[in-house]
Design an enzyme around this catalytic site. Structure first.
Site, PDB file in Angstrom:
ATOM      1  N   LYS A 187      30.153 -19.551  62.106  1.00  0.00           N
ATOM      2  CA  LYS A 187      29.852 -20.903  61.620  1.00  0.00           C
ATOM      3  C   LYS A 187      30.839 -21.309  60.526  1.00  0.00           C
ATOM      4  O   LYS A 187      31.309 -22.459  60.503  1.00  0.00           O
ATOM      5  CB  LYS A 187      28.414 -20.983  61.099  1.00  0.00           C
ATOM      6  CG  LYS A 187      27.995 -22.349  60.555  1.00  0.00           C
ATOM      7  CD  LYS A 187      27.945 -23.424  61.625  1.00  0.00           C
ATOM      8  CE  LYS A 187      27.841 -24.844  61.070  1.00  0.00           C
ATOM      9  NZ  LYS A 187      26.534 -25.218  60.528  1.00  0.00           N
ATOM     10  N   SER A 244      23.098 -22.517  57.307  1.00  0.00           N
ATOM     11  CA  SER A 244      24.528 -22.186  57.254  1.00  0.00           C
ATOM     12  C   SER A 244      24.827 -21.684  55.846  1.00  0.00           C
ATOM     13  O   SER A 244      24.914 -22.468  54.913  1.00  0.00           O
ATOM     14  CB  SER A 244      25.382 -23.416  57.569  1.00  0.00           C
ATOM     15  OG  SER A 244      25.238 -23.770  58.922  1.00  0.00           O
TER      16      SER A 244
END
Lengths: 294, 294
Positions: free
Chosen positions: A171, A96
């Site tokens: 995300k 991420s």
């Protein structure tokens, strides 16, 4: 059965790598901390000396490391994936990280003949272990089609959001909402408590209506019990909000509550709570007003 | 079948009064705007000249008016409910107002022999019409036991949170979370859009995971379509957040994201959007960064 690369054998990477091995694939692995590889090496994975060797030996390489700088090191650092042209390879970055730098990484790799997908996940350690992650993908259709069978091993929901960076963008959006929903729960329950109402009853009443959320369902109990063993660590939540804010700064977008919530996470990390669950955010608000939730 | 009082025949009060009439009760009603009574008068309700007359003619009186000052007028203003001692009466305030002033009102009424319950609702106009409101109650067990049969006509979930003010406290907590969850959705989808991802796909991916919420389910579509017909009006959301902040100030509690979100609602109201749905908050953030969600 394929030969696959896996770089980053941390809390998330280890069980994901295991699931790919259980599905019958041969795994070539690397981690900058060699000890992290031991559990999967014992189960049959093959150690490489660096990321370049992983890319040399396999066609599809998964990466899951902590932050943008770590991905950059894996790709472009000494012994990195990009050290020699490698046409036909696909690198799937499941970390991420910054959506903006992800686009740059994808362009640089494409110039070397390497296709990149950004494919960050949500679902945490539990989802990684059970193969039930939600995976948000950015990149080209053809590349996704080639790696989808492997992603199906790792997760249950694979959503192709758009071109390079779109997975990371989704995300980041996910992490903005998760953190801000948690913060909202903390403010609301502290208010109820300070006003003299039983926060346990308040939470229960609120779950029946418009205020309900996955965070209230999953983390409401933890917050009420001051149960902060991770779970998803505060330092990672802070990193995600920092990615949101630095990308938003480059894009020219104001995110007022994301900014405030990031500052609260900075206070939490400054208190030495960075390894606690992200719902320990409660304690930053408790300290702020010198009121303990009860 | 009972004789019941009903004060406040607005968007919420009118269908609630109707449901009590449909259940067979005789309704004595008052509204400071006499025209507001006409629809229920046509259906058999009996008009009173002021709140005092409603209290004189009935034992259980429901109130649902806009804000704290309106409840104070109904109770203690000229022609108000408290103008003469009225032992044995129960006043059920279903407005959404300050929990702190609610406690004071209950004490003042108790000194006159009148029992008060605070019983704010969530579920909106649709819940009021269908009798499926969620009702959060503060006050004494005995009083709640007496009025519960009537509350069961109005709602499906009746939760006794605690003593006087606890119902309003729970409602304030509810409204904090609702507004902050909406704000989080707006920040996240604007981020996705500005970063070049399709916010429709992002919302869909996010609904599958930890970021999901009732607001994302119910209002996500509205936000993506810029559909702002109310629903729950921005001016009422602003009022609820103001109640949260003024109570928190008296309690000595900092609510940072509630404060910022209240300011965004002030900007929205300043733009003339006070009658739009509360999810029109999006437009305040759009203007702030001069970026339209698409």
């Amino acid at each position: 059965m394929a030969s696959l690369g896996f770089i980053g054998l941390g809390i998330m990477g280890k069980p994901m790598c295991r699931n790919l091995m259980k599905a019958g694939h041969r795994l070539y692995v690397f981690d900058a901390q060699p000890d992290a590889m031991n559990p999967v090496l014992k189960e049959g994975a093959i150690a490489c000396v660096n990321s370049r060797e992983v890319v040399e030996r396999t066609e599809v390489i998964f990466i899951i490391v902590p932050d943008t700088a770590d991905v950059e090191t894996v790709l472009f650092g000494p012994g990195g994936a990009a050290e020699r042209p490698a046409s036909g390879k696909i690198i799937v970055d499941m970390s991420s990280i910054s959506p903006i730098e992800t686009k740059e990484f994808a362009q640089r790799l494409f110039a070397l003949g390497i296709e990149m997908l950004d494919a960050p996940v949500s679902g945490g350690e539990v989802g990684a272990e059970s193969g039930t992650l939600s995976i948000m993908v950015g990149g080209k259709d053809a590349a996704l089609a080639k790696v989808r069978p492997y992603l199906d091993v790792l997760g249950t929901t694979i959503t192709h959001i758009g071109d390079h960076g779109a997975g990371q963008t989704a995300k980041v959006a996910n992490q903005i909402i998760v953190a801000l929903n948690l913060e909202a729960i903390c403010e609301a329950l502290l208010f109820a408590s300070k006003a003299g109402a039983d926060p346990v009853k308040v939470r229960k009443a609120l779950m029946g209506g418009a205020a309900n959320s996955r965070m209230l369902e999953i983390k409401g109990d933890w917050i009420l019990a001051h149960r902060f063993q991770p779970g998803f660590r505060a330092k990672h939540q802070q990193k995600d909000l920092n990615n949101a804010l630095s990308a938003a700064r480059k894009l020219g977008l104001a995110l007022p509550n994301t900014a405030t919530t990031h500052e609260l996470y900075s206070a939490l990390v400054g208190d030495g709570s960075e390894e606690l669950d992200h719902c320990a955010l409660l304690t930053a608000l408790e300290r702020l007003s010198n009121h303990r939730l009860a």
